[in-house]
Design an enzyme around this catalytic site. Sequence first.
Site, short mmCIF file in Angstrom:
data_model
loop_
_atom_site.label_atom_id
_atom_site.label_comp_id
_atom_site.label_asym_id
_atom_site.label_seq_id
_atom_site.Cartn_x
_atom_site.Cartn_y
_atom_site.Cartn_z
N VAL A 1 0.83 -1.20 0.00
CA VAL A 1 0.00 0.00 0.00
C VAL A 1 0.87 1.25 0.00
O VAL A 1 0.61 2.22 -0.74
CB VAL A 1 -0.96 0.01 1.21
CG1 VAL A 1 -1.83 1.27 1.18
CG2 VAL A 1 -1.84 -1.23 1.20
N ASP A 2 1.91 1.26 0.81
CA ASP A 2 2.83 2.40 0.82
C ASP A 2 3.40 2.64 -0.58
O ASP A 2 3.42 3.78 -1.07
CB ASP A 2 3.99 2.13 1.78
CG ASP A 2 3.67 2.52 3.21
OD1 ASP A 2 2.89 3.47 3.41
OD2 ASP A 2 4.19 1.87 4.13
N MET A 3 3.91 1.59 -1.20
CA MET A 3 4.60 1.77 -2.47
C MET A 3 3.63 2.10 -3.60
O MET A 3 3.94 2.92 -4.48
CB MET A 3 5.42 0.52 -2.80
CG MET A 3 6.42 0.14 -1.70
SD MET A 3 7.40 1.53 -1.08
CE MET A 3 8.49 1.82 -2.46
#
Length: 401
Positions: free
Chosen positions: A181-183
């Site tokens: 999700v971060d990336m």
Amino acid sequence: KTLKRHVLAANLMTQAFSGIQILDFTQVFAGPFAVMQLALLGADVIKIEQPGTGDQTRGLMNAGTDQNQSPSFLTMNVNKRSLTLNLKSPEAVNLIKRLVETTDVVVENFKAGTMTKLGLDYEALKALKPDLIYCSITGYGQSGPKAGEAAYDGAIQAASGMMSQNGHIGTGPTRTGFMPVDMATALSTAFAISASLHRKATTGLGQHIDSAMLDTAIVMQASQFSNYLNQGQLLGLQGNASPTGQPTANVFPTQDGFIQITALKQNQVEQLFMALDCSERLQEAAFHDPAQRKQNPEVVNALLCEKLQGKTTATWMNILPQKGIPTAEVKSIPEVLADPQLLEREVIEQITPTEANADAIHIIKAGYSTDQDGPTITRPPPKLGEHTHEILRALDLTSKQ
């Protein structure tokens, strides 16, 4: 062959974002990696950090001797300059407002409302720079009942439904071992800022971008959400099985490891059974066609496991792809790094910082390359506050700010 080594290059003035200045208030993964994507294409990025501590990722998952330069920080922050400021100080806020006058983009990932308390929200800075592009990255967005809540990747995997689809029935939901999700939010945000810069170039207008990790997580599951919304389908925990339900698409054990096979078309399945020397089984009802195989997954899986465990992974990788069967070895990170395919690409680069006796570092850069003016590393990740004096001198100020 080794990973491509990159000599720190001079700034390329014909890159997409040459001449663009960005104030980067972000930390951890999503924000810093989003801004780094623009920095790789020529943007001048000033990373604003808290004195003494800086980006919390500097010390995250860090087994090295320099607790301010963790591997995760290094690969999220090349091509940036670090300016340390205590944002609770009125002098620092005034300095930021000075910088905004020559800034094209502001990016922040504080909890919703934090920048308003500091007097550095979009409306306040837009009054100083009407065409400013201002990007806010949060877990849940700037609106809604959860707008003010802090969030990390794992929390969003849970809140977005991802974990309900990841894991085995016997073990329950699991999160991934990496930060998808971060990336993904980083790449989505970089695209949004790029689009906004293009809009500004054609209209002269700035705008506020509201980038949410939850929204990105839903987009990452577009197919699953569409299946549920339009046909009421919920797949649940499938382990390593394909969401299509076809038992010929799964992860299977070999004699010495595991391989992932995606045989969905009938001709692919026929080639797979031929390679396994059991073509005659296709005449049986349980194996005959996709519909029958989908109704008899245990029987199909048992046969494939039995056959595939008879040979090594390397043997199957020499046989199955040659027959047009999509097959991949389940590899560890060291095995991936030794893959000749990766060595041909430019995803990872080794750079040597300019200071004497500095160790070479490896940077995970971008997922694409171009024939000209592509992602280029021009400076190593900054030391905490490394460029404070340089930036303040350009404003005729001192480090007392």
